[in-house]
Each structure stands twice: as C-alpha cells, then as structure tokens.
Design a protein around this motif. Structure first.
Motif, short mmCIF file in Angstrom:
data_model
loop_
_atom_site.label_atom_id
_atom_site.label_comp_id
_atom_site.label_asym_id
_atom_site.label_seq_id
_atom_site.Cartn_x
_atom_site.Cartn_y
_atom_site.Cartn_z
N GLU A 189 0.83 -1.21 0.00
CA GLU A 189 0.00 0.00 0.00
C GLU A 189 0.86 1.26 0.00
O GLU A 189 0.52 2.25 -0.65
CB GLU A 189 -0.96 -0.01 1.20
CG GLU A 189 -2.05 -1.03 1.04
CD GLU A 189 -2.92 -1.20 2.29
OE1 GLU A 189 -2.54 -0.65 3.36
OE2 GLU A 189 -3.96 -1.86 2.18
N LEU A 190 1.99 1.22 0.70
CA LEU A 190 2.90 2.35 0.70
C LEU A 190 3.50 2.55 -0.69
O LEU A 190 3.59 3.68 -1.18
CB LEU A 190 4.00 2.16 1.74
CG LEU A 190 5.04 3.27 1.84
CD1 LEU A 190 4.38 4.59 2.24
CD2 LEU A 190 6.12 2.90 2.85
N ALA A 191 3.88 1.45 -1.34
CA ALA A 191 4.46 1.55 -2.68
C ALA A 191 3.45 2.13 -3.67
O ALA A 191 3.84 2.82 -4.62
CB ALA A 191 4.92 0.17 -3.15
N GLN A 192 2.16 1.88 -3.46
CA GLN A 192 1.14 2.42 -4.35
C GLN A 192 1.06 3.94 -4.26
O GLN A 192 0.69 4.60 -5.22
CB GLN A 192 -0.23 1.80 -4.04
CG GLN A 192 -0.32 0.35 -4.43
CD GLN A 192 -1.61 -0.31 -3.99
OE1 GLN A 192 -2.23 0.10 -3.01
NE2 GLN A 192 -2.01 -1.33 -4.71
N LYS A 193 1.45 4.49 -3.11
CA LYS A 193 1.38 5.94 -2.90
C LYS A 193 2.65 6.66 -3.37
O LYS A 193 2.61 7.85 -3.65
CB LYS A 193 1.16 6.24 -1.42
CG LYS A 193 -0.14 5.69 -0.89
CD LYS A 193 -0.21 5.89 0.61
CE LYS A 193 -1.43 5.18 1.19
NZ LYS A 193 -1.43 5.21 2.65
N ILE A 194 3.77 5.94 -3.45
CA ILE A 194 5.07 6.55 -3.74
C ILE A 194 5.29 6.60 -5.26
O ILE A 194 4.84 5.74 -6.00
CB ILE A 194 6.20 5.73 -3.08
CG1 ILE A 194 6.02 5.70 -1.57
CG2 ILE A 194 7.56 6.31 -3.42
CD1 ILE A 194 7.01 4.81 -0.85
N LYS B 119 8.32 7.49 -8.51
CA LYS B 119 9.71 7.55 -8.98
C LYS B 119 10.69 6.70 -8.20
O LYS B 119 10.47 5.52 -8.00
CB LYS B 119 10.16 9.00 -9.06
CG LYS B 119 9.27 9.81 -9.99
CD LYS B 119 9.87 11.09 -10.36
CE LYS B 119 8.85 11.83 -11.21
NZ LYS B 119 9.35 12.76 -12.09
N GLU B 120 11.79 7.29 -7.74
CA GLU B 120 12.89 6.55 -7.12
C GLU B 120 12.47 5.86 -5.82
O GLU B 120 12.87 4.74 -5.54
CB GLU B 120 14.08 7.48 -6.87
CG GLU B 120 15.29 6.83 -6.24
CD GLU B 120 15.94 5.78 -7.13
OE1 GLU B 120 16.68 4.94 -6.58
OE2 GLU B 120 15.71 5.78 -8.34
N GLY B 121 11.65 6.53 -5.04
CA GLY B 121 11.18 5.93 -3.79
C GLY B 121 10.37 4.67 -4.04
O GLY B 121 10.46 3.70 -3.29
N GLN C 13 11.06 0.90 -2.73
CA GLN C 13 10.01 0.17 -2.02
C GLN C 13 9.76 -1.19 -2.68
O GLN C 13 9.53 -2.19 -2.00
CB GLN C 13 8.72 1.01 -1.99
CG GLN C 13 7.63 0.43 -1.12
CD GLN C 13 7.97 0.45 0.36
OE1 GLN C 13 8.89 1.11 0.81
NE2 GLN C 13 7.21 -0.31 1.12
N LEU C 14 9.84 -1.24 -4.02
CA LEU C 14 9.69 -2.52 -4.72
C LEU C 14 10.84 -3.47 -4.36
O LEU C 14 10.63 -4.68 -4.23
CB LEU C 14 9.63 -2.31 -6.23
CG LEU C 14 8.34 -1.69 -6.77
CD1 LEU C 14 8.46 -1.41 -8.26
CD2 LEU C 14 7.15 -2.57 -6.48
#
Length: 181
Positions: free
Chosen positions: A67-72, A74-76, A80-81
């Motif tokens: 869920e955090l990766a869905q919000k981030i 570019k590089e972040g 996260q991936l």
C-alpha cells in the motif's frame, strides 16, 4: 606409520558422506534471477486495486509495504519494490502466485465472454431471426420481441450510418442475460 588414503575414508562417518552429497550449490546469477522474479511479483501486486489485494493471502507487514508503494512515485517506489521483493524472499510466495493467477484468469474469462457476446450481437444484426433462435437456445429467459425490436433498430441505424446506439443496447441486454444465467 603413515596411513594410506583408503584408510582415511574408514575414519569418516557414513552420515558425513551423505551430507556432502546433499549440498546443492546455487550460482550467484540464479540468486539474482530469483530476486528479480520476486521483485516483478511485488510490482504486479502494487498495480492491483484494493479489492484485488483483499483476495491475496498477504500478512499485515507485506500488505502495508504494498500500500505504501502504491502511494510513492519515482525513485522511492523503486526502492520500495526492492523492499517488497526482499520481504517475499522470506515468505512462501506460492499461495500468493496462485491467488494472483486466479485473479488474472477471471479477467481473461470475462474478456472471452465479452468477445463471444460481441460476435453474437453482430450475428443478430447481420442474420436476423436465425440468430435470435441461437440466442434463445443459449439464454431461454431472453425476450424474443425485445430482441427483434433492438435488432431492427440496429439494422436501421447501420443502414442510415448513424451511431450504433441500438447495437450497444443489444450488447448490454446479452451481457445481462449472461450474468443471470
């Protein structure tokens, strides 16, 4: 007194020899390929909607990372991936893959049904009453009169070069019949 090499083997316990044979060496490239595959799996999960994620067997920690990766952006997101891939290494990903395949297959089945309904609609417009019999055989609850009316309207629109409003109505009606069946 010096021992011969054959005598050395006598001192090695039998289970030690079996343990040496069971060691499986994994190349560094294979480890990297596996890590990349898990990262792709994580990226695939990040692209899913919230309702689709609910259908996957995810623990709370992994779910929050996705869920955090869905919000981030570019590089972040890339980092996260990487983290999601690392988290997947310590988990059994087989149930997740199975659930993901089921989600994909459901989508493929729906696309196939839509193609089938489109071809049936086109036959209705082209062939007329012959195709209505086919529709009634497939969907006994279909209303013959309503189908004929929509079919005639679609034929008139096609001949006049108008937008295919009646054709869309036929498709929606067929889709409704398919969902009820």
């Amino acid at each position: 007194m010096t021992r011969q090499p054959e005598e050395w083997l006598d001192d090695v316990p039998d289970n030690q020899e079996e343990e040496d044979e069971e060691i499986i060496w994994v190349s560094k490239s294979e480890i990297k390929r596996d890590a990349e595959e898990l990262k792709r799996l994580g990226a695939e999960m990040v692209e899913l909607s919230k309702s689709s994620l609910d259908k996957l067997p995810l623990d709370e920690e992994l779910r929050s990372a996705i869920e955090l990766a869905q919000k981030i952006k570019k590089e972040g997101r890339r980092r996260q991936l990487q983290l999601i891939g690392k988290m997947l290494r310590s988990r059994d990903e087989a149930p997740i893959r199975t659930a993901l395949d089921k989600l994909k297959n459901r989508h493929n089945q729906q696309v196939a049904l839509f193609h089938k309904l489109e071809m049936l609609r086109d036959r209705l417009i082209e062939q007329g009453d012959d195709a209505i019999t086919e529709v009634l055989n497939l969907y006994p609850d279909a209303d013959r009169q309503q189908l004929r009316t929509m079919m005639r309207n679609a034929q008139k629109e096609k001949a006049a070069g108008k937008p295919p409003k009646a054709s869309r109505q036929i498709f929606q009606y067929l889709r409704q019949l398919a969902e009820e069946a």
